[in-house]
Design an enzyme around this catalytic site. Structure first.
Site, PDB file in Angstrom:
ATOM      1  N   LYS A  31       0.841  -1.194   0.000  1.00 26.77           N
ATOM      2  CA  LYS A  31       0.000   0.000   0.000  1.00 26.77           C
ATOM      3  C   LYS A  31       0.887   1.260   0.000  1.00 26.77           C
ATOM      4  CE  LYS A  31      -3.762  -2.499   2.327  1.00 26.77           C
ATOM      5  NZ  LYS A  31      -4.660  -2.533   3.525  1.00 26.77           N
ATOM      6  N   HIS A  89      -1.635  -5.595   1.428  1.00 29.30           N
ATOM      7  CA  HIS A  89      -2.884  -6.322   1.181  1.00 29.30           C
ATOM      8  C   HIS A  89      -2.565  -7.742   0.718  1.00 29.30           C
ATOM      9  CE1 HIS A  89      -6.752  -7.521  -0.550  1.00 29.30           C
ATOM     10  NE2 HIS A  89      -6.057  -7.959  -1.580  1.00 29.30           N
ATOM     11  N   ARG A 139       2.830  -7.038   9.178  1.00 29.70           N
ATOM     12  CA  ARG A 139       2.145  -5.979   9.938  1.00 29.70           C
ATOM     13  C   ARG A 139       2.610  -5.937  11.390  1.00 29.70           C
ATOM     14  NH1 ARG A 139      -3.812  -7.413   7.433  1.00 29.70           N
ATOM     15  NH2 ARG A 139      -3.749  -6.090   5.572  1.00 29.70           N
ATOM     16  N   ASN A 152      -1.792  -0.193   7.293  1.00 24.13           N
ATOM     17  CA  ASN A 152      -1.263  -1.539   7.584  1.00 24.13           C
ATOM     18  C   ASN A 152      -0.419  -2.138   6.453  1.00 24.13           C
ATOM     19  OD1 ASN A 152      -3.359  -2.200   5.911  1.00 24.13           O
ATOM     20  ND2 ASN A 152      -4.512  -3.401   7.405  1.00 24.13           N
ATOM     21  N   THR A 192      -5.288  -7.883  10.561  1.00 26.24           N
ATOM     22  CA  THR A 192      -5.644  -6.598   9.947  1.00 26.24           C
ATOM     23  C   THR A 192      -5.184  -5.416  10.810  1.00 26.24           C
ATOM     24  OG1 THR A 192      -7.569  -7.657   8.955  1.00 26.24           O
ATOM     25  CG2 THR A 192      -7.587  -5.253   9.033  1.00 26.24           C
ATOM     26  N   TYR A 200     -12.206  -2.968  -3.313  1.00 23.20           N
ATOM     27  CA  TYR A 200     -12.738  -3.022  -1.944  1.00 23.20           C
ATOM     28  C   TYR A 200     -14.263  -2.946  -1.907  1.00 23.20           C
ATOM     29  CZ  TYR A 200      -8.103  -2.674   0.286  1.00 23.20           C
ATOM     30  OH  TYR A 200      -6.826  -2.920   0.738  1.00 23.20           O
ATOM     31  N   GLU A 214      -8.742 -10.722  -8.086  1.00 21.51           N
ATOM     32  CA  GLU A 214      -7.941  -9.517  -7.885  1.00 21.51           C
ATOM     33  C   GLU A 214      -6.777  -9.430  -8.871  1.00 21.51           C
ATOM     34  OE1 GLU A 214      -7.095  -9.642  -3.673  1.00 21.51           O
ATOM     35  OE2 GLU A 214      -9.204  -9.299  -3.158  1.00 21.51           O
ATOM     36  N   ARG A 259      -1.436 -14.718   3.912  1.00 19.84           N
ATOM     37  CA  ARG A 259      -2.202 -14.027   4.963  1.00 19.84           C
ATOM     38  C   ARG A 259      -1.507 -14.191   6.316  1.00 19.84           C
ATOM     39  NH1 ARG A 259      -6.872 -10.813   4.017  1.00 19.84           N
ATOM     40  NH2 ARG A 259      -7.856 -11.718   5.871  1.00 19.84           N
ATOM     41  N   PHE A 305     -15.528   3.528   7.241  1.00 20.70           N
ATOM     42  CA  PHE A 305     -14.158   3.925   6.887  1.00 20.70           C
ATOM     43  C   PHE A 305     -13.888   3.837   5.379  1.00 20.70           C
ATOM     44  CE2 PHE A 305     -14.024  -0.616   8.119  1.00 20.70           C
ATOM     45  CZ  PHE A 305     -13.475  -1.181   6.971  1.00 20.70           C
TER      46      PHE A 305
END
Ligand code: IDP
Ligand code: MG
Length: 160
Positions: free
Chosen positions: A20, A126, A113, A123, A102, A60, A137, A96, A68
């Site tokens: 990100k 993704h 993270r 964070n 998260t 998203y 995706e 993951r 948010f």
């Protein structure tokens, strides 16, 4: 022998991983890519990219109704992201795990993270949450011709 035949195609998954804008701005690109590389997954797509608002919203879309959501779209479109496609046995769930929870404050030390971030809204990375979403995706973020099919020389030393 033929290393690309060692893993049955059923076991091989693909996942979409994205660094990100905070990860890019903080100079964490190499560090984050390294974690997936060292684990032994295969990189099949990689680009630095300025994400259009519409693409962020599509990516998203399941979170559309969340309070948010507008801030999330602003965050993802606030600077370049690094888009990646990774392939491997169990890569979706494993990525993951490497990424961590998260909320970075709940993420275990040793995870990306857990080691590199402090807030859910920043964070740094993704990862797709299911094999189906991995495919969806990757198709959303990459065009045909941007993905590579190749055989890492290390493959027979990673997969029996
Ligand atoms: P994930 O990235 O761990 O899969 P999701 O629940 O799918 O988490 O949420 C997607 C992203 O939306 C998160 O990574 C985070 O950037 C953002 N997000 C989720 N929940 C919140 C929140 O409560 N406040 C701000 N941002 C959030
Ligand atoms: Mg998610």
């Amino acid at each position: 022998f033929l290393p690309h035949l060692v893993a049955s195609m059923e076991e091989v998954e693909e996942t979409y991983i994205m660094i990100k804008p905070d990860g890019v701005q903080r100079g964490l690109v190499g560090e984050i890519i390294s974690r997936f590389e060292k684990k032994g997954f295969k990189l099949t797509g990689l680009k630095l990219f300025e994400c259009p608002k519409e693409l962020a919203e599509e990516h998203y879309k399941d979170l559309q109704s969340k309070p948010f959501f507008p801030k999330l779209i602003d965050y993802i479109t606030s600077g370049p992201v690094v888009c990646m496609a990774w392939e491997g046995i169990g890569v979706v769930a494993s990525a993951r795990k490497l990424i961590g929870a998260t909320n970075p404050l709940n993420a275990e030390p040793g995870t990306i993270r857990g080691d590199l971030a402090v807030q859910t809204g920043r964070n740094v990375v993704h990862g797709s949450d299911s094999p189906d979403n991995g495919k969806r995706e990757i198709a959303l973020w990459f065009r045909e011709g941007e993905l590579c099919t190749w055989m890492p020389v290390q493959e027979p030393w990673l997969i029996e």
